[in-house]
Design a protein around this motif. Structure first.
Motif, short mmCIF file in Angstrom:
data_model
loop_
_atom_site.label_atom_id
_atom_site.label_comp_id
_atom_site.label_asym_id
_atom_site.label_seq_id
_atom_site.Cartn_x
_atom_site.Cartn_y
_atom_site.Cartn_z
N ARG A 111 -8.43 -47.23 28.94
CA ARG A 111 -6.80 -47.81 29.33
C ARG A 111 -6.91 -47.14 31.13
NH1 ARG A 111 -2.02 -48.05 26.29
NH2 ARG A 111 -0.20 -48.63 27.88
N GLU A 117 2.59 -43.66 33.77
CA GLU A 117 1.99 -44.55 32.87
C GLU A 117 1.18 -43.71 31.84
OE1 GLU A 117 1.39 -48.26 36.11
OE2 GLU A 117 -0.44 -46.97 35.47
N ASN A 120 3.02 -43.83 28.17
CA ASN A 120 2.71 -45.24 27.20
C ASN A 120 1.36 -45.22 26.69
OD1 ASN A 120 5.29 -46.20 27.57
ND2 ASN A 120 4.80 -47.35 29.42
N VAL A 123 1.19 -42.73 23.77
CA VAL A 123 1.81 -43.45 22.58
C VAL A 123 0.99 -44.23 22.10
CG1 VAL A 123 3.80 -44.79 21.89
CG2 VAL A 123 4.31 -42.99 23.54
N ASP A 124 0.39 -45.21 22.70
CA ASP A 124 -0.35 -46.18 22.02
C ASP A 124 -1.84 -45.31 21.41
OD1 ASP A 124 1.05 -48.36 23.09
OD2 ASP A 124 -0.32 -48.60 24.62
N GLU A 127 0.07 -43.50 17.87
CA GLU A 127 0.85 -44.24 16.84
C GLU A 127 -0.08 -44.44 15.67
OE1 GLU A 127 2.93 -47.21 18.92
OE2 GLU A 127 4.73 -46.06 18.96
N GLU A 172 9.86 -38.52 21.62
CA GLU A 172 9.22 -39.80 21.01
C GLU A 172 8.71 -39.64 19.69
OE1 GLU A 172 7.76 -43.58 20.91
OE2 GLU A 172 8.78 -42.88 22.62
#
Length: 355
Positions: A111, A117, A120, A123-124, A127, A172
């Motif tokens: 990524r 950034e 995110n 988080v990806d 999860e 989060e």
């Protein structure tokens, strides 16, 4: 954390540590190791067993004199999990370890991200693990930069400055978050079987005319050393030279096939830096990891020889020099193990996490 202990006592914490560290242990052995009577062990053990932290693994046969069989116990490895994440430019590796500290699963994502950034991207990464392992009690992140109290003060490699990453991710996910310098995480991943280790994490930039990065994780007297401000592990920028003078990239150049002359400055300076740190700390083991895997065996042997030669001039001998081929995996695994080790050693922290 559903079904776990509430208000874990100091004695229960010590028992849990022994259960985690031993594959099989009896209540009698626990009593002897903790220097407490059997009734105290039995009283505290009951809650551990009923809540699923302790498991009976077998019953040992009585001795020649007869008597009852002895029940042997260990910690339930599936009672809780910890997720460690290793971060570098354009790549993240996630590693899940169980309550016994063993790796359960890992995955890798590629990524592109800079600055904020990273939130995110993390988080990806997190999860899917959180969904699969709902009883995850903590997330620990190893990344380049100066880290203090789970905040990223500055990371040149990732373009981050003054980011309260721990607080953001805790909000989060509703989970305790650790953020560590990547070299500090890596030395935890490698240092558990040793007493004093220095781990040099090498970072080769995409553009080979930029300076090579280096961090140094310190494992001293069997524990991670992060300094009085928690900022240890990161070297100043530009301490190492670049590999090439032209604008070639890692996609265009196979470092293993470059001539040895291309690495003379890097080899000399890295040997000097590693030797100087080792002069001060006198470790039993010096490890080079991270992007060290990009270099040839000849580079490795030359680096090891240079370091040993430098140390012998200071009458420091018998230092083991190793090369870690696991790269970012070591950072992710070490980040998770740092969280796990804190649970074992810090009663107040364990009481907060295991509830």
């Amino acid at each position: 954390m559903g079904g776990t202990l509430l208000n874990i006592s100091p004695t229960q914490h010590k028992i849990l540590k022994l259960l985690i560290e031993n594959e099989k242990i009896s209540m009698r052995e626990i009593s002897e190791k903790l220097s407490v009577n059997m009734s105290t062990v039995s009283r505290n053990f009951r809650s551990l067993l009923e809540s699923g932290f302790a498991l009976k693994v077998e019953e040992a046969s009585p001795g020649s004199s007869g008597g009852r069989k002895t029940a042997l116990y260990t910690a339930n490895p599936n009672k809780f999990f910890i997720l460690g994440i290793g971060v570098e430019q354009n790549r993240l590796i996630g590693v899940v370890i169980d309550a016994k500290g063993n790796e359960v699963e890992k995955s890798e994502i590629h990524r592109s991200f800079r600055g904020d950034e990273i939130v995110n991207a993390l988080v990806d990464c997190v999860e899917p693990f959180k969904e699969k392992y709902p009883n995850t009690v903590g997330i620990s992140i190893g990344m380049p930069g100066i880290i203090k109290e789970n905040k990223v003060i500055f990371s040149s490699a990732l373009g981050i400055e003054d980011l309260d990453l721990g607080r953001i991710l805790s909000k989060e996910f509703g989970t305790e978050i650790f953020v560590l310098n990547d070299a500090n995480a890596a030395v935890v991943g490698y240092g558990f079987q040793k007493k004093n280790v220095v781990y040099f994490l090498i970072s080769v930039p995409y553009y080979l005319n930029q300076p090579v990065g280096v961090g140094a994780g310190l494992w001293l007297e069997g524990s991670l050393y992060q300094g009085s401000n928690g900022a240890a592990g990161e070297f100043e920028i530009d301490i190492l030279p670049s590999i090439l003078s032209g604008p070639a990239t890692l996609d265009e150049v196979d470092l293993k096939n470059l001539s040895s002359d291309s690495f003379l400055k890097l080899l000399s300076k890295l040997s000097e830096v590693a030797s100087f740190v080792s002069y001060l700390l006198d470790p039993e083991t010096v490890i080079f990891g991270g992007d060290i895997t990009l270099f040839s065996p000849e580079f490795h042997s030359g680096l090891a020889k240079n370091v040993r030669d430098h140390l012998e001039k200071r009458h420091i001998s018998d230092v083991e020099v190793l090369f870690d081929e696991r790269g970012l995996w070591t950072v992710a695994f070490g980040a998770a193990k740092a969280f796990w080790k804190r649970i074992l050693e810090d009663y107040e922290f364990a009481g907060k996490i295991l509830k």
